[in-house]
Design a protein around this motif. Structure first.
Motif, PDB file in Angstrom:
ATOM      1  N   LEU A 133       6.367   7.089 -11.598  1.00 11.67           N
ATOM      2  CA  LEU A 133       7.768   7.058 -12.031  1.00 11.67           C
ATOM      3  C   LEU A 133       8.684   6.545 -10.930  1.00 11.67           C
ATOM      4  O   LEU A 133       9.674   5.855 -11.196  1.00 11.67           O
ATOM      5  N   ALA A 134       8.362   6.868  -9.686  1.00 15.22           N
ATOM      6  CA  ALA A 134       9.170   6.377  -8.564  1.00 15.22           C
ATOM      7  C   ALA A 134       9.055   4.860  -8.447  1.00 15.22           C
ATOM      8  O   ALA A 134      10.050   4.170  -8.178  1.00 15.22           O
ATOM      9  N   VAL A 135       7.859   4.337  -8.658  1.00 14.99           N
ATOM     10  CA  VAL A 135       7.667   2.885  -8.581  1.00 14.99           C
ATOM     11  C   VAL A 135       8.392   2.186  -9.740  1.00 14.99           C
ATOM     12  O   VAL A 135       9.018   1.138  -9.551  1.00 14.99           O
TER      13      VAL A 135
ATOM     14  N   ILE B 221       0.175  -2.257 -10.998  1.00 11.35           N
ATOM     15  CA  ILE B 221      -1.289  -2.309 -11.163  1.00 11.35           C
ATOM     16  C   ILE B 221      -1.989  -1.502 -10.074  1.00 11.35           C
ATOM     17  O   ILE B 221      -2.762  -0.581 -10.370  1.00 11.35           O
ATOM     18  N   PRO B 222      -1.750  -1.775  -8.780  1.00 13.50           N
ATOM     19  CA  PRO B 222      -2.389  -0.940  -7.759  1.00 13.50           C
ATOM     20  C   PRO B 222      -1.874   0.491  -7.751  1.00 13.50           C
ATOM     21  O   PRO B 222      -2.594   1.415  -7.364  1.00 13.50           O
TER      22      PRO B 222
ATOM     23  N   LEU C 195      -5.219   6.757 -10.749  1.00 13.50           N
ATOM     24  CA  LEU C 195      -6.384   7.019 -11.600  1.00 13.50           C
ATOM     25  C   LEU C 195      -7.654   7.196 -10.769  1.00 13.50           C
ATOM     26  O   LEU C 195      -8.564   7.910 -11.159  1.00 13.50           O
ATOM     27  N   GLY C 196      -7.667   6.509  -9.605  1.00  8.91           N
ATOM     28  CA  GLY C 196      -8.859   6.620  -8.745  1.00  8.91           C
ATOM     29  C   GLY C 196      -8.927   7.914  -8.026  1.00  8.91           C
ATOM     30  O   GLY C 196      -9.983   8.369  -7.633  1.00  8.91           O
TER      31      GLY C 196
ATOM     32  N   ALA D 148       0.830  -1.208   0.000  1.00  7.96           N
ATOM     33  CA  ALA D 148       0.000   0.000   0.000  1.00  7.96           C
ATOM     34  C   ALA D 148       0.866   1.260   0.000  1.00  7.96           C
ATOM     35  O   ALA D 148       0.544   2.244  -0.685  1.00  7.96           O
ATOM     36  N   THR D 149       1.968   1.227   0.749  1.00  5.63           N
ATOM     37  CA  THR D 149       2.868   2.382   0.780  1.00  5.63           C
ATOM     38  C   THR D 149       3.506   2.610  -0.578  1.00  5.63           C
ATOM     39  O   THR D 149       3.609   3.747  -1.060  1.00  5.63           O
TER      40      THR D 149
END
Length: 246
Positions: free
Chosen positions: A146-148, A238-239, A245-246, A138-139
């Protein structure tokens, strides 16, 4: 798909042994242990700096590396130190870490093992559905996309060098037993993941780690392992994308 008459010998052919002047055994152990200490510096260097009154977190936060994203900096730093150690002290090449061009068969096995790891994760979720994401996931999902992406790529490249390529090869050379090298180094890779993602990581995602070790031991090509590592970690996007987007 390329074919090979004897795939079991491909890793040795891909990364031939390098001629070296013999060193005293004690010196070889000392050099290897220092190199492993550098490889695993992300686990101890930040704490030592903070204890010494130098907290790097504000400086990292200033460039957007907060929380789990700070691992990008520490992994890249440790990788640079290890490579400098290999070239400058050991006088060896990257092939001594199994960093060589992958063959088509190496990449084919990376794809096969990725499919197996994802199939296990799907089956585990089917048998015992995960009701909510762990705090670590979640974090990470809350970070900028871009960080992910940077975390996925840096982990794939750096962690393969820091936890597989360097320590496995050096300990195997010194002990003559591959299983000793794996048993010694595996906990240092797994335990930080348990702290970050919780014990359920073993059920849902440890299959990716198993796949990477199988690929490394079977094919002996670290670049193929980097590709597989990136693919195994990619679903965290994906999350992340859904959260933004959410």
């Amino acid at each position: 798909m390329e074919s090979e008459s004897n795939p079991a010998v491909a890793p040795a052919e891909a990364a031939p042994a390098e001629p070296q002047r013999p060193r005293p055994r004690a010196l070889s152990w000392a050099i290897a242990l220092v190199g492993i200490g550098l490889a695993w510096s992300p686990m101890w260097l930040p704490a030592i700096l903070r204890a010494a009154g130098t907290d790097p977190r504000p400086a990292l936060a200033a460039i957007g590396l907060t929380g789990p994203a700070a691992a990008i900096f520490w992994n890249v730093l440790a990788t640079a130190l290890v490579i400098a150690w290999v070239f400058g002290v050991e006088r060896r090449r990257l092939s001594s870490l199994r960093i060589v061009r992958p063959t088509g068969k190496d990449l084919e096995w990376a794809l096969i093992l990725f499919g197996g790891a994802m199939a296990w994760s799907w089956l585990a979720q089917l048998i015992r559905p995960q009701t909510s994401p762990d705090s670590g996931s979640a974090t990470i999902a809350a970070l900028p996309i871009l960080a992910v992406v940077a975390m996925i790529l840096s982990a794939a490249v750096c962690e393969e060098i820091l936890y597989r390529g360097y320590p496995l090869e050096r300990l195997t050379e010194l002990t003559g037993r591959r299983w000793v090298a794996v048993a010694t180094t595996l906990p240092f890779f797994v335990v930080p993941h348990l702290f970050t993602f919780g014990p359920e990581w073993l059920l849902y995602h440890a299959s990716g780690t198993v796949a990477i070790y199988v690929l490394y031991l079977w094919r002996g090509n670290l670049v193929a392992c980097m590709v597989l590592h990136a693919a195994v970690n990619a679903p965290i996007l994906i999350p992340t994308v859904a959260a933004h987007l959410g």
